[in-house]
Write a protein that holds these residues in place. Structure first.
Motif: not given
Length: 548
Positions: A45-60
């Protein structure tokens, strides 16, 4: 097993649960160091949140998540704020214990106040996520997909996806969550280990019916209804690649710790189980990643009270045999050697005692209680590969005739086409822009200083700042020290170890990027900081700094 003694190098080592042998200096191991820790619910969840912060549309494709107990107040506040702004929002949340498996400890809630605040929440952290209320239904039942993914190499990154998977069904017709049905696990939770205890569970000899089916049978059904199956597969491939990209930074830190660069050591590969849920609109959502997916190809059937028999499962056999067989084909070290007819064909699979029965099945990586009854059918399917491991040398083989030496080649040709499809680096151009945290992790590893460590000390952090020329009149070295102390204190309250872990370093790096490039989106800020003073960073490339 060690037919020629423990010290004889093996080509393939097959560990039971995780990478745990520091006495391996060559060959290939079927587990990556740190994979168990990296795919745990909180770390994922932490790893996915980091990527969602960077690329919110890519990691939805990953549900919004909060970590308990540390983010309980944040969870309560965010839910209250959203409800105040949108009174019609009536969410459901699912609480998953961090180290849980097989559905253990999972429950649904409608309000943050319903979280079971017992002593166990402190000793057993959890993740709470928005529950997906509108899943795709088949025969009025909710189901998920278990896809098998082979991470063949970390550097360079190489990913394969099995062309077929398993669809695991709930055993009660689905209804959207209400206070009355929240507790009905056979309606809401797709875990096979839970639903098998339902009186409605159907064991079927067909891959198209029953409570466990092949994913391809579901795709055929969707295709017959006019669904765009090609787009669905494309979305699933994208989900898998993006998830692996999110996990690789942490894995690389573990890898350099267990197998330091410059020292002899094995290479690694691993089969992962991706659990995916399809929404009503066919959007795939990631539920979790399993480091040790079950490879059992049979199930227990109760003949009479307390008397059980192991019955083959055609659906499991259809999917899992091909995954194991083709994993061995892809990592087979003998492929490179067969041109020389004088080389012996000994590929010894190292199986630890807990996995001796799985040797006969050609499968490992499972917990004893789950996988103590493996079918011998699998060993027949993989006979060619396991036979290679049964010969100690050409002298102990039957006559080394040309016919014998040609046998592996002819057997290889007779095998079916690979069920594992390469998706990376095949599609690397489409996803290379997402690998920013990978580059941050490379900096982190470079400044660790002492080989085999996973935490960055204050001296290493200061050296990173100085070498990359990141301090100035507006950001003094005293401010650098304060930043280090503030971030590490917060993270160390979580993992109780001193030093700066990778996630803390990533947070610090993002903070530095925001300070320096205030007007840009976060991913551009991070990218710009990574390109900052490129000549200085290039001079450090490939070097690992050491200090006392």
């Amino acid at each position: 097993q060690f037919p020629l003694g423990r010290r004889l190098p093996c080509d393939i080592y097959w560990h039971g649960v995780s990478f745990h042998d520091n006495n391996i200096f060559s060959g290939q191991v079927n587990k990556f160091p740190g994979m168990m820790e990296t795919v745990r619910k909180i770390t994922l969840s932490r790893a996915m949140r980091t990527m969602q912060d960077l690329f919110p549309l890519e990691y939805n494709f990953y549900p919004r998540s909060w970590i308990l107990p540390e983010e309980l107040s944040l969870f309560v506040d965010e839910v209250r704020t959203t409800k105040d702004s949108n009174p019609s929002w009536k969410p459901t949340f699912i609480v998953k214990p961090d180290g849980g498996c097989q559905g253990d400890g999972i429950y649904l809630i409608k309000d943050p106040g319903d979280i079971r605040l017992t002593g166990s929440i402190q000793s057993r952290p959890a993740v709470v996520q928005e529950y997906i209320c509108k899943p795709l239904l088949v025969d009025k039942l909710k189901f998920d997909i278990r896809l098998y993914v082979l991470l063949k190499s970390l550097e360079p990154l190489e990913i394969y996806i099995a062309k077929d998977g398993l669809s695991r069904f709930c055993t009660e017709p689905y209804q959207e969550p209400t206070l009355k049905n929240l507790h009905q696990v056979f309606m809401h939770l797709t875990n096979y280990s839970l639903n098998i205890h339902s009186g409605n569970f159907i064991h079927s000899d067909s891959v198209n019916t029953g409570s466990k089916r092949t994913f391809s049978s579901i795709l055929c059904r969707l295709s017959s209804r006019g669904a765009d199956v090609k787009k669905l597969w494309s979305d699933i491939i994208s989900l898998v690649i993006k998830t692996i990209i999110a996990l690789t930074p942490e894995l690389k830190v573990y890898y350099q710790s267990d197998i330091p660069a410059g020292k002899p050591g094995p290479t690694c590969f691993q089969i992962l189980g991706f659990d995916i849920l399809l929404m009503k609109n066919l959007k795939p959502m990631l539920l979790e990643v399993n480091a040790n997916p079950s490879m059992r190809i049979e199930h227990e059937q109760e003949l009479s009270p307390g008397v059980f028999e192991n019955v083959p499962s055609p659906v499991d056999e259809e999917v899992k045999v091909a995954v194991i067989r083709d994993t061995l084909r892809l990592v087979d070290p003998q492929k490179k050697k067969r041109k020389d007819l004088h080389l012996s064909f000994h590929t010894y699979l190292l199986i630890f005692p807990t996995q001796l029965q799985s040797l006969r099945a050609g499968v490992a990586g499972m917990k004893d209680k789950q996988h103590k009854h493996h079918s011998l059918k699998l060993s027949l399917k993989l006979k060619f590969y396991l036979k290679l491991g049964s010969c100690q040398s050409l002298k102990q083989m039957p006559e080394a005739s040309e016919e014998l030496l040609d046998a592996p080649r002819s057997l290889e040709a007779a095998l079916p086409s690979l069920c594992l499809k390469q998706v990376f680096p095949k599609y690397s151009k489409q996803f290379s822009h997402l690998r920013l945290v990978d580059r941050v992790a490379a900096l982190f590893i470079r400044f660790l200083g002492v080989k085999g460590t996973t935490k960055l000390g204050p001296t290493g952090f200061r050296t990173f700042i100085r070498n990359c020329k990141l301090s100035n009149s507006n950001f003094s070295m005293a401010a650098v020290d304060i930043l280090y102390i503030d971030i590490t204190r917060r993270w160390n309250s979580i993992d109780k170890e001193s030093g700066m872990c990778l996630q803390a370093f990533v947070e610090a790096f993002f903070c530095l990027a925001r300070k320096k490039y205030k007007l840009l989106p976060l991913h551009e800020q991070v990218s710009s900081l990574l390109e900052h003073e490129p000549s200085r960073l290039a001079a450090l490339h490939g070097k690992r700094l050491l200090w006392g």
